[in-house]
Every structure is written in structure tokens, then in C-alpha cells.
Motif scaffolding. Structure first.
Motif, PDB file in Angstrom:
ATOM      1  N   PHE A 190     -53.825  21.548 -29.649  1.00  0.00           N
ATOM      2  CA  PHE A 190     -53.916  20.147 -29.341  1.00  0.00           C
ATOM      3  C   PHE A 190     -53.464  19.317 -30.597  1.00  0.00           C
ATOM      4  O   PHE A 190     -52.968  18.225 -30.755  1.00  0.00           O
ATOM      5  CB  PHE A 190     -55.400  19.520 -29.226  1.00  0.00           C
ATOM      6  N   LEU A 191     -53.819  19.795 -31.909  1.00  0.00           N
ATOM      7  CA  LEU A 191     -53.277  19.482 -32.912  1.00  0.00           C
ATOM      8  C   LEU A 191     -51.623  19.195 -33.081  1.00  0.00           C
ATOM      9  O   LEU A 191     -51.281  18.285 -33.497  1.00  0.00           O
ATOM     10  CB  LEU A 191     -53.558  20.445 -34.405  1.00  0.00           C
ATOM     11  N   PHE A 242     -46.225  11.298 -35.085  1.00  0.00           N
ATOM     12  CA  PHE A 242     -45.010  11.269 -35.756  1.00  0.00           C
ATOM     13  C   PHE A 242     -43.800  10.633 -35.114  1.00  0.00           C
ATOM     14  O   PHE A 242     -42.873  10.120 -35.209  1.00  0.00           O
ATOM     15  CB  PHE A 242     -44.331  12.758 -36.220  1.00  0.00           C
ATOM     16  N   PHE A 243     -43.838  10.923 -33.713  1.00  0.00           N
ATOM     17  CA  PHE A 243     -43.116  10.219 -32.762  1.00  0.00           C
ATOM     18  C   PHE A 243     -43.622   9.309 -31.960  1.00  0.00           C
ATOM     19  O   PHE A 243     -43.610   8.014 -32.439  1.00  0.00           O
ATOM     20  CB  PHE A 243     -42.311  11.593 -31.880  1.00  0.00           C
ATOM     21  N   SER A 244     -44.177   9.593 -30.710  1.00  0.00           N
ATOM     22  CA  SER A 244     -44.854   8.681 -29.905  1.00  0.00           C
ATOM     23  C   SER A 244     -45.623   9.241 -28.953  1.00  0.00           C
ATOM     24  O   SER A 244     -45.416  10.285 -28.144  1.00  0.00           O
ATOM     25  CB  SER A 244     -43.702   7.740 -29.259  1.00  0.00           C
ATOM     26  N   PHE A 245     -46.847   8.596 -28.770  1.00  0.00           N
ATOM     27  CA  PHE A 245     -48.056   9.060 -27.881  1.00  0.00           C
ATOM     28  C   PHE A 245     -47.409   8.778 -26.496  1.00  0.00           C
ATOM     29  O   PHE A 245     -47.770   9.309 -25.281  1.00  0.00           O
ATOM     30  CB  PHE A 245     -49.200   8.624 -27.966  1.00  0.00           C
ATOM     31  N   GLY A 246     -46.488   7.753 -26.198  1.00  0.00           N
ATOM     32  CA  GLY A 246     -45.884   7.296 -24.940  1.00  0.00           C
ATOM     33  C   GLY A 246     -45.076   8.184 -23.964  1.00  0.00           C
ATOM     34  O   GLY A 246     -45.189   8.210 -23.027  1.00  0.00           O
ATOM     35  N   GLU A 247     -44.404   9.218 -25.160  1.00  0.00           N
ATOM     36  CA  GLU A 247     -44.043  10.229 -24.465  1.00  0.00           C
ATOM     37  C   GLU A 247     -44.703  11.234 -23.702  1.00  0.00           C
ATOM     38  O   GLU A 247     -44.174  12.115 -23.020  1.00  0.00           O
ATOM     39  CB  GLU A 247     -42.950  10.866 -25.203  1.00  0.00           C
ATOM     40  N   LEU A 248     -45.982  11.121 -23.877  1.00  0.00           N
ATOM     41  CA  LEU A 248     -46.819  12.078 -23.549  1.00  0.00           C
ATOM     42  C   LEU A 248     -47.817  11.496 -22.459  1.00  0.00           C
ATOM     43  O   LEU A 248     -48.903  10.818 -22.459  1.00  0.00           O
ATOM     44  CB  LEU A 248     -47.885  12.759 -24.353  1.00  0.00           C
ATOM     45  N   PRO A 249     -47.359  11.741 -20.978  1.00  0.00           N
ATOM     46  CA  PRO A 249     -48.079  10.735 -20.157  1.00  0.00           C
ATOM     47  C   PRO A 249     -49.522  11.368 -19.721  1.00  0.00           C
ATOM     48  O   PRO A 249     -49.950  12.574 -20.224  1.00  0.00           O
ATOM     49  CB  PRO A 249     -47.139  11.113 -18.666  1.00  0.00           C
ATOM     50  N   TRP A 250     -50.213  10.450 -18.970  1.00  0.00           N
ATOM     51  CA  TRP A 250     -51.649  10.867 -18.900  1.00  0.00           C
ATOM     52  C   TRP A 250     -51.705  12.207 -17.998  1.00  0.00           C
ATOM     53  O   TRP A 250     -52.540  12.981 -18.301  1.00  0.00           O
ATOM     54  CB  TRP A 250     -52.312   9.722 -18.013  1.00  0.00           C
ATOM     55  N   TRP A 251     -50.931  12.597 -17.153  1.00  0.00           N
ATOM     56  CA  TRP A 251     -51.050  13.964 -16.450  1.00  0.00           C
ATOM     57  C   TRP A 251     -50.807  14.978 -17.273  1.00  0.00           C
ATOM     58  O   TRP A 251     -51.342  16.190 -17.137  1.00  0.00           O
ATOM     59  CB  TRP A 251     -49.922  13.999 -15.045  1.00  0.00           C
ATOM     60  N   PHE A 252     -50.025  14.814 -18.440  1.00  0.00           N
ATOM     61  CA  PHE A 252     -50.018  15.833 -19.524  1.00  0.00           C
ATOM     62  C   PHE A 252     -51.296  16.104 -20.133  1.00  0.00           C
ATOM     63  O   PHE A 252     -51.657  17.329 -20.093  1.00  0.00           O
ATOM     64  CB  PHE A 252     -48.672  15.365 -20.300  1.00  0.00           C
ATOM     65  N   TRP A 253     -51.962  15.056 -20.650  1.00  0.00           N
ATOM     66  CA  TRP A 253     -53.235  15.279 -21.196  1.00  0.00           C
ATOM     67  C   TRP A 253     -54.262  15.806 -20.177  1.00  0.00           C
ATOM     68  O   TRP A 253     -54.992  16.767 -20.641  1.00  0.00           O
ATOM     69  CB  TRP A 253     -53.609  13.785 -21.726  1.00  0.00           C
ATOM     70  N   THR A 254     -54.308  15.598 -18.925  1.00  0.00           N
ATOM     71  CA  THR A 254     -55.137  16.300 -18.001  1.00  0.00           C
ATOM     72  C   THR A 254     -55.053  17.389 -17.607  1.00  0.00           C
ATOM     73  O   THR A 254     -55.810  18.331 -17.864  1.00  0.00           O
ATOM     74  CB  THR A 254     -54.922  15.235 -16.399  1.00  0.00           C
ATOM     75  N   GLU A 298     -53.393  19.530 -19.812  1.00  0.00           N
ATOM     76  CA  GLU A 298     -53.754  20.259 -21.116  1.00  0.00           C
ATOM     77  C   GLU A 298     -55.209  20.544 -21.231  1.00  0.00           C
ATOM     78  O   GLU A 298     -55.708  21.383 -21.740  1.00  0.00           O
ATOM     79  CB  GLU A 298     -52.963  19.638 -22.205  1.00  0.00           C
ATOM     80  N   ILE A 299     -55.981  19.343 -20.830  1.00  0.00           N
ATOM     81  CA  ILE A 299     -57.728  19.527 -20.810  1.00  0.00           C
ATOM     82  C   ILE A 299     -58.047  20.505 -20.206  1.00  0.00           C
ATOM     83  O   ILE A 299     -58.995  21.364 -20.324  1.00  0.00           O
ATOM     84  CB  ILE A 299     -58.183  18.145 -20.772  1.00  0.00           C
ATOM     85  N   LEU A 300     -57.333  20.586 -18.813  1.00  0.00           N
ATOM     86  CA  LEU A 300     -57.735  21.584 -17.850  1.00  0.00           C
ATOM     87  C   LEU A 300     -57.417  23.030 -18.369  1.00  0.00           C
ATOM     88  O   LEU A 300     -58.437  23.863 -18.244  1.00  0.00           O
ATOM     89  CB  LEU A 300     -57.187  21.384 -16.409  1.00  0.00           C
ATOM     90  N   PHE A 301     -56.258  23.292 -18.948  1.00  0.00           N
ATOM     91  CA  PHE A 301     -55.882  24.432 -19.663  1.00  0.00           C
ATOM     92  C   PHE A 301     -56.870  24.728 -20.561  1.00  0.00           C
ATOM     93  O   PHE A 301     -57.324  26.008 -20.985  1.00  0.00           O
ATOM     94  CB  PHE A 301     -54.638  24.228 -20.056  1.00  0.00           C
TER      95      PHE A 301
END
Length: 160
Positions: free
Chosen positions: A32-33, A41-53, A55-58
Motif C-alpha cells: 500500500f505504501l 508523486f503522480f496522481s491519486f486520480g489515476e487510481l479509481p475507487w474500484w482499484f482501492w476496493t 486492493e483492500i479485499l486482497f
């Protein structure tokens, strides 16, 4: 600056894989780090909500795989809860007490010692429980490694 960013992200992923065999290193936090470093460094906007969901499930799956593999390994080889706890203590203490081989010897010795001390098992049965803890640990490392690899591959797919 992009080179520095990607270097730090890759280093965090490498540390995560080292954390598979050194339980003192929180492997999933380093994965996660890497994601957070990318966002900073780049943008959180490139990482959509479904990506975070996903990754949290993983990450939840990582914790479950760790516990389940150890428990099943010890139980399948005739161990008890004492053996599971001994294996866990050995997993944490082993690398510090026996520097190179402690990661494998620690869970084994911990499970055997716990079975002998708390359950007064015969040495043969206690050794079998120790083998189960070792099998469980190795299975856990393989399962967690595969899950972490999937997490990182998903990240690479999303950002590319």
C-alpha cells in the motif's frame, strides 16, 4: 523526479516481498505504501475507487491466508491450539534467535515445544505437529506471495 518516485515505489514492493519471510515486516503495508507513493508523486486520480476496493479485499485475503495456512498445517498434522501458538511465537522469535535459519526453524521448534510442554504429547506426535507448522508456513508464504503479486500486477495495469 519520476525516476526517484518509481525507485521508491519499487523498493516498497521489494520490501513487501521480503516481509513474506520476515514477519516483523508488515508486507501488505509496504504494498500500500507503493500505491500511496504513486498517488503522492503522480496522481491519486489515476487510481479509481474500484482499484482501492479490490486492493483492500486482497489485503484482507492476505491476512486470512496467513492465519488459515498456519492453522490448517498444524491441525492437519495432528497439532493443537498450543502448537499453533507455539508456531506463531517461533515465527516471530526464530529470525532473531537463529539469524539465517530461524525463519524455518522457529515455527517448527515453537510448535514442538508447545505441544510437549502444554499438551504433554509424545515426541513423535509433537514432531509431526512441528512439521505441520512448517508446511503451513511455507504454504502461507506461497499464497501471500501470489496475492501480493496479483495486487502489484493490478496496480501496473491500472497505471499503464
Amino acid at each position: 523526479m519520476a525516476i526517484v518516485a518509481w525507485t521508491l515505489i519499487i523498493i516498497s514492493f521489494i520490501i513487501a516481498f521480503v516481509g513474506l519471510v520476515y514477519p516483523i515486516i508488515p508486507a501488505s503495508l509496504f504494498v500500500f505504501l507503493g500505491f500511496i507513493l504513486y498517488g503522492l508523486f503522480f496522481s491519486f486520480g489515476e487510481l479509481p475507487w474500484w482499484f482501492w476496493t479490490a486492493e483492500i479485499l486482497f489485503a484482507v485475503l492476505l491476512f486470512g491466508a496467513d492465519f488459515l495456512a498456519n492453522a490448517v498445517g498444524v491441525k492437519r498434522f495432528g497439532g493443537s491450539k498450543a502448537g499453533m501458538w507455539g508456531s506463531t511465537v517461533g515465527l516471530i522469535a526464530g529470525p532473531f534467535l537463529i539469524p539465517v535459519f530461524g525463519i524455518l526453524a522457529g515455527p517448527f521448534i515453537g510448535a514442538v515445544a508447545a505441544e510437549l510442554i502444554f499438551n504433554r504429547m509424545t515426541p513423535g506426535r509433537a514432531l509431526k505437529s512441528g512439521v505441520g507448522s512448517l508446511v503451513g508456513f511455507l504454504t502461507s508464504v506461497a499464497a501471500k506471495g501470489a496475492i501480493q503479486l496479483v495486487m502489484i500486477v493490478l496496480f501496473v495495469i491500472v497505471v499503464s
